[in-house]
Motif scaffolding. Sequence first.
Motif, short mmCIF file in Angstrom:
data_model
loop_
_atom_site.label_atom_id
_atom_site.label_comp_id
_atom_site.label_asym_id
_atom_site.label_seq_id
_atom_site.Cartn_x
_atom_site.Cartn_y
_atom_site.Cartn_z
N ARG A 227 21.02 65.20 5.11
CA ARG A 227 22.32 65.71 4.65
C ARG A 227 23.44 64.67 4.85
O ARG A 227 24.45 64.94 5.47
CB ARG A 227 22.65 67.02 5.33
CG ARG A 227 21.60 68.10 5.05
CD ARG A 227 21.98 69.43 5.61
NE ARG A 227 23.23 69.91 5.04
CZ ARG A 227 23.34 70.75 4.02
NH1 ARG A 227 22.26 71.22 3.46
NH2 ARG A 227 24.51 71.14 3.58
N VAL A 228 23.22 63.50 4.29
CA VAL A 228 24.19 62.41 4.36
C VAL A 228 24.97 62.38 3.05
O VAL A 228 24.37 62.43 1.97
CB VAL A 228 23.48 61.06 4.60
CG1 VAL A 228 24.49 59.93 4.64
CG2 VAL A 228 22.66 61.11 5.88
N GLU A 229 26.28 62.28 3.14
CA GLU A 229 27.13 62.21 1.94
C GLU A 229 26.83 60.92 1.18
O GLU A 229 26.81 59.83 1.76
CB GLU A 229 28.59 62.24 2.37
CG GLU A 229 29.56 62.21 1.22
CD GLU A 229 31.01 62.23 1.70
OE1 GLU A 229 31.84 61.56 1.04
OE2 GLU A 229 31.30 62.88 2.71
N ARG B 54 29.55 55.43 8.47
CA ARG B 54 30.17 55.15 7.17
C ARG B 54 31.38 54.28 7.43
O ARG B 54 32.32 54.69 8.10
CB ARG B 54 30.56 56.44 6.45
CG ARG B 54 31.07 56.16 5.06
CD ARG B 54 31.02 57.34 4.18
NE ARG B 54 31.49 56.95 2.86
CZ ARG B 54 31.42 57.70 1.81
NH1 ARG B 54 30.88 58.89 1.88
NH2 ARG B 54 31.89 57.27 0.66
N VAL C 261 24.93 66.44 -3.64
CA VAL C 261 25.95 66.60 -2.61
C VAL C 261 25.53 65.98 -1.29
O VAL C 261 26.33 65.86 -0.38
CB VAL C 261 26.34 68.08 -2.39
CG1 VAL C 261 27.02 68.63 -3.64
CG2 VAL C 261 25.13 68.91 -2.04
N SER C 262 24.27 65.59 -1.18
CA SER C 262 23.84 64.91 0.04
C SER C 262 22.56 64.13 -0.23
O SER C 262 21.84 64.38 -1.18
CB SER C 262 23.61 65.90 1.19
OG SER C 262 22.50 66.72 0.93
#
Length: 85
Positions: free
Chosen positions: A59-61, A38, A13-14
Amino acid sequence: AVAVPPLRAQSVVSGALEGRVLDASGAGAAAARVVLRRTDAALEAETQADATGRFVFGRVEPGSAYEVSAESAGFRKATAAGITI
């Protein structure tokens, strides 16, 4: 007998992106402003490089449409595109 605990599916998720901002001599650019953007969405994060030029975005998508730019006083802005997390 073999006992196996219940298994649960997990998904990513990240992710994270880390790097260093360097000047032409290879020295770290302390306190450089670093922006992660992004390009296929209106998402942007900003951080500041540490004393050695190191930066971290946690915590980067996950995705494949990122670019990172860095700028510091006395230097021109540098951008890297096409980054996949």
